[in-house]
Design a protein around this motif. Structure first.
Motif, PDB file in Angstrom:
ATOM      1  N   GLN A  85      46.799  32.704  48.625  1.00  0.00           N
ATOM      2  CA  GLN A  85      47.501  33.977  48.780  1.00  0.00           C
ATOM      3  C   GLN A  85      48.296  34.304  47.509  1.00  0.00           C
ATOM      4  O   GLN A  85      48.336  35.452  47.096  1.00  0.00           O
ATOM      5  CB  GLN A  85      48.440  33.934  49.983  1.00  0.00           C
ATOM      6  N   LEU A 129      51.921  41.303  49.722  1.00  0.00           N
ATOM      7  CA  LEU A 129      50.612  40.952  50.279  1.00  0.00           C
ATOM      8  C   LEU A 129      50.772  40.479  51.723  1.00  0.00           C
ATOM      9  O   LEU A 129      50.016  40.892  52.607  1.00  0.00           O
ATOM     10  CB  LEU A 129      49.935  39.870  49.429  1.00  0.00           C
ATOM     11  N   ALA A 149      41.862  43.023  46.415  1.00  0.00           N
ATOM     12  CA  ALA A 149      41.770  41.627  46.855  1.00  0.00           C
ATOM     13  C   ALA A 149      40.309  41.225  47.040  1.00  0.00           C
ATOM     14  O   ALA A 149      39.911  40.113  46.666  1.00  0.00           O
ATOM     15  CB  ALA A 149      42.558  41.424  48.151  1.00  0.00           C
ATOM     16  N   ALA A 167      47.729  37.624  45.303  1.00  0.00           N
ATOM     17  CA  ALA A 167      48.826  38.557  45.035  1.00  0.00           C
ATOM     18  C   ALA A 167      48.989  38.792  43.537  1.00  0.00           C
ATOM     19  O   ALA A 167      49.099  39.941  43.090  1.00  0.00           O
ATOM     20  CB  ALA A 167      50.127  38.028  45.648  1.00  0.00           C
ATOM     21  N   LEU A 217      44.917  47.846  48.127  1.00  0.00           N
ATOM     22  CA  LEU A 217      45.233  46.420  48.058  1.00  0.00           C
ATOM     23  C   LEU A 217      44.070  45.589  48.603  1.00  0.00           C
ATOM     24  O   LEU A 217      43.670  44.590  48.006  1.00  0.00           O
ATOM     25  CB  LEU A 217      46.508  46.146  48.859  1.00  0.00           C
TER      26      LEU A 217
END
Length: 180
Positions: free
Chosen positions: A24, A38, A12, A28, A8
């Motif tokens: 955010q 997230l 990101a 996500a 993740l």
């Protein structure tokens, strides 16, 4: 396949490298998880950026180990270091653009030992007559970081081919822009 925390984080980072001001929610969506997922891993963008800083530090240590800075000439060691830095260049580019999102004191502490290792390499090269003595080893270390981050960014946005990473940094760092 669900992403673990590391996956993740890397996804990101890849997205933020292209869209550093993403929210955010956008992050996500781009990495294929819910905002709640997230948020479970990173309570907000500052926490995500702090985790990315830590990941970059870990990757830098791996690059330093791979480069074997104390072997061969300082120039050869620098070439190996630049090659090893290609993997971490996207993180450096991102951290350069997002430094306001991280705890600078904590980050500087994490980078201090890495800086020292690289500065020792430049000092060794200066003493051996391989590198210019009129620029401090500390400045050469900062210049290296800037070139790595700049090349990483240029590759991400398609301005430079990834295969040219080592050559463009090495040539500019060792020979400058002058034709004479």
């Amino acid at each position: 396949m669900p992403l673990d925390r590391d996956g993740l984080l890397r996804a990101a980072a890849d997205f933020l490298g292209r869209r550093p001001n993403a929210t955010q929610d956008e992050i996500a969506t781009a990495v294929g998880v819910s905002r709640a997922t997230l948020h479970r891993h990173f309570s907000g963008k500052p926490a995500l950026m702090q985790a990315l800083d830590e990941l970059a530090i870990d990757e830098m240590w791996k690059a330093l180990k791979t480069a074997r800075l104390d072997e061969d000439s300082a120039t050869d060691a620098l070439r190996r270091l630049i090659t090893a830095f290609q993997r971490v260049s996207p993180y450096l580019a991102l951290l350069y653009s997002q430094s306001q999102e991280i705890d600078i004191d904590q980050s500087m502490h994490g980078w201090a030992a890495i800086d020292a290792e690289i500065t020792v390499l430049f000092t060794r090269g200066q003493r051996a007559g391989e590198f210019r003595p009129d620029l401090t080893a500390t400045w050469l270390t900062e210049a290296l970081y800037s070139l790595v981050a700049g090349a990483g960014w240029s590759i991400q946005v398609g301005r430079v081919a990834g295969r040219d990473f080592e050559r463009i940094i090495t040539e500019l760092l060792l020979h400058g822009v002058s034709t004479s």
